[in-house]
Design an enzyme around this catalytic site. Structure first.
Site, short mmCIF file in Angstrom:
data_model
loop_
_atom_site.label_atom_id
_atom_site.label_comp_id
_atom_site.label_asym_id
_atom_site.label_seq_id
_atom_site.Cartn_x
_atom_site.Cartn_y
_atom_site.Cartn_z
N GLU A 134 46.18 25.30 40.40
CA GLU A 134 46.68 26.62 39.97
C GLU A 134 48.04 26.59 39.28
OE1 GLU A 134 44.87 29.09 39.71
OE2 GLU A 134 43.38 29.20 41.30
N LYS B 260 41.76 30.55 27.26
CA LYS B 260 42.30 29.85 28.44
C LYS B 260 41.30 28.81 28.96
CE LYS B 260 42.39 29.25 32.97
NZ LYS B 260 41.27 29.01 33.91
N ASP C 283 40.96 26.92 50.78
CA ASP C 283 42.42 26.83 50.80
C ASP C 283 43.09 28.19 50.98
OD1 ASP C 283 41.62 27.61 48.09
OD2 ASP C 283 43.77 27.52 47.67
N GLY D 158 39.14 35.15 40.02
CA GLY D 158 38.53 35.17 38.69
C GLY D 158 39.60 35.33 37.63
N GLY D 159 39.66 34.37 36.72
CA GLY D 159 40.71 34.40 35.70
C GLY D 159 40.62 35.61 34.79
N HIS E 13 40.67 35.01 28.07
CA HIS E 13 40.11 34.09 29.07
C HIS E 13 39.24 33.02 28.42
CE1 HIS E 13 37.64 32.90 32.67
NE2 HIS E 13 38.89 32.69 33.05
N ARG F 192 41.74 38.61 36.64
CA ARG F 192 43.19 38.56 36.87
C ARG F 192 43.93 39.08 35.64
NH1 ARG F 192 43.75 32.99 38.58
NH2 ARG F 192 42.63 33.79 40.37
N ASP G 218 35.31 24.74 48.33
CA ASP G 218 35.94 25.48 47.25
C ASP G 218 36.58 24.45 46.30
OD1 ASP G 218 37.36 27.57 45.84
OD2 ASP G 218 39.15 26.93 46.94
N THR H 210 32.66 28.06 43.98
CA THR H 210 33.94 28.44 43.39
C THR H 210 33.78 29.69 42.54
OG1 THR H 210 35.65 27.78 41.81
CG2 THR H 210 33.48 26.80 41.50
N ASP I 168 39.38 25.34 43.39
CA ASP I 168 40.80 25.59 43.09
C ASP I 168 41.64 25.62 44.35
OD1 ASP I 168 40.98 25.97 40.21
OD2 ASP I 168 39.64 27.67 40.53
C1 XBP Z 1 40.01 30.51 42.08
C2 XBP Z 1 39.99 31.54 41.07
C3 XBP Z 1 39.84 31.17 39.65
C4 XBP Z 1 40.96 30.32 39.09
C5 XBP Z 1 40.93 30.30 37.58
O1 XBP Z 1 39.66 31.08 43.34
O2 XBP Z 1 40.07 32.71 41.38
O3 XBP Z 1 39.77 32.37 38.94
O4 XBP Z 1 42.21 30.84 39.48
O5 XBP Z 1 39.67 29.90 37.10
P1 XBP Z 1 38.81 30.24 44.41
P2 XBP Z 1 38.92 30.75 35.98
O6 XBP Z 1 39.56 28.97 44.65
O7 XBP Z 1 38.79 31.12 45.63
O8 XBP Z 1 37.44 30.01 43.85
O9 XBP Z 1 39.92 31.10 34.93
O10 XBP Z 1 37.81 29.84 35.48
O11 XBP Z 1 38.37 32.00 36.65
MG MG Z 2 40.67 28.23 46.24
#
Ligand code: XBP
Ligand code: MG
Length: 252
Positions: free
Chosen positions: A33, A95, A190, A67-68, A92, A71, A24, A132, A26
């Site tokens: 984050e 962002k 994580d 997913g941003g 987004h 979210r 993964d 990811t 993030d």
């Molecule tokens: C990470 C996410 C991502 C990030 C933001 O989850 O959910 O959405 O927070 O990135 P994981 P984006 O580590 O489980 O993959 O804004 O590009 O979505």
């Molecule tokens: Mg993660």
């Protein structure tokens, strides 16, 4: 070329090393984050004139929505905004542009102990992939910065799948692109949602927790650690023990 660990002369079968490891991004490869994505979201809200700002604690709660864009949309919908999905998509995009700038500045480094693990995996010929839910626009430059371009031979991003984690689609796609057996592959995650995605794809999973995920439900993980270098350096051999600890039946 995958080598088994040498036998210790005790007559015990040599332990198997993984053929591939799927990371993964993030929270796993880097602490993106709290001081990365969260700040970029807040700057994007301001750029779009939205009266919205996520503090450190609240953002941690929102991370259960992967997913941003999703979210942001969930929060805007909860506020009763009619065109929540359209606004979320525009916010987004902003962002993502802002976060690409952060990545290109080189502000985000690897979690301690990650470079040593990656060196060890490469020395043992273990293949490296990424799965990811984040966007490819920033994932690719971040991977180039953290691991070196081309280190991950397969990179599955949120752009590539219909369903984000905890759905297993990203991991299944990574396995298909690697063309490896799930039973010989280890996932490194994580978070609770990430762990569930990897388990549902049949992968033995090592969870390396962080600030936001220390209290996540990590039942089913083969190994849970606080860091790649804590309490000792994570190695290819230890990832191999994760395979042995995960019932083969789970891979089917
Ligand atoms: C990470 C996410 C991502 C990030 C933001 O989850 O959910 O959405 O927070 O990135 P994981 P984006 O580590 O489980 O993959 O804004 O590009 O979505
Ligand atoms: Mg993660």
């Amino acid at each position: 070329m995958i080598a088994d660990l040498p036998s210790d002369g005790s007559g015990a079968a040599p332990r198997r090393l993984p053929e591939a490891v799927v990371f993964d991004v993030d929270g796993t490869l880097a602490d993106t984050e709290r001081d990365g994505h969260r700040v970029a979201f807040n700057e994007a809200f301001a750029a779009h004139g939205l009266d919205l700002s996520w503090d450190v604690e609240h953002y941690g709660e929102l991370l259960t929505i992967t997913g941003g864009r999703q979210r942001v949309a969930a929060v805007l919908r909860a506020r009763g905004l009619e065109d929540a999905d359209e606004v979320a998509a525009a916010v987004h995009r902003t962002k993502t542009d802002l976060f690409v700038d952060v990545v290109r500045r080189g502000d985000i480094g690897p979690r301690p102990g990650l470079p040593a693990l990656v060196d060890d995996l490469r020395a043992h010929g273990v293949r490296i992939a990424v799965a990811t839910t984040g966007r490819r626009a920033w994932v690719e430059p971040l991977l180039a910065h953290l691991l070196g371009a081309g280190t991950a031979e397969v990179v599955v991003c949120g752009d590539d799948v219909a369903e984000l984690k905890p759905d297993p689609e990203a991991y299944r796609l990574a396995l298909a692109r690697l063309d490896v057996d799930a039973a010989r592959t280890v996932a490194v995650e994580d978070s609770g949602p990430g762990l569930r995605a990897a388990l549902a794809a049949g992968l033995a999973t090592v969870v390396v927790t962080n600030h936001y995920t220390a209290d996540h439900d990590v039942r089913g993980a083969a190994i849970v650690r606080e860091g790649f270098d804590t309490p000792h350096q994570l190695t290819t051999a230890e990832l191999g023990t994760a395979l042995a600890r995960t019932p083969r039946a789970r891979a089917h």
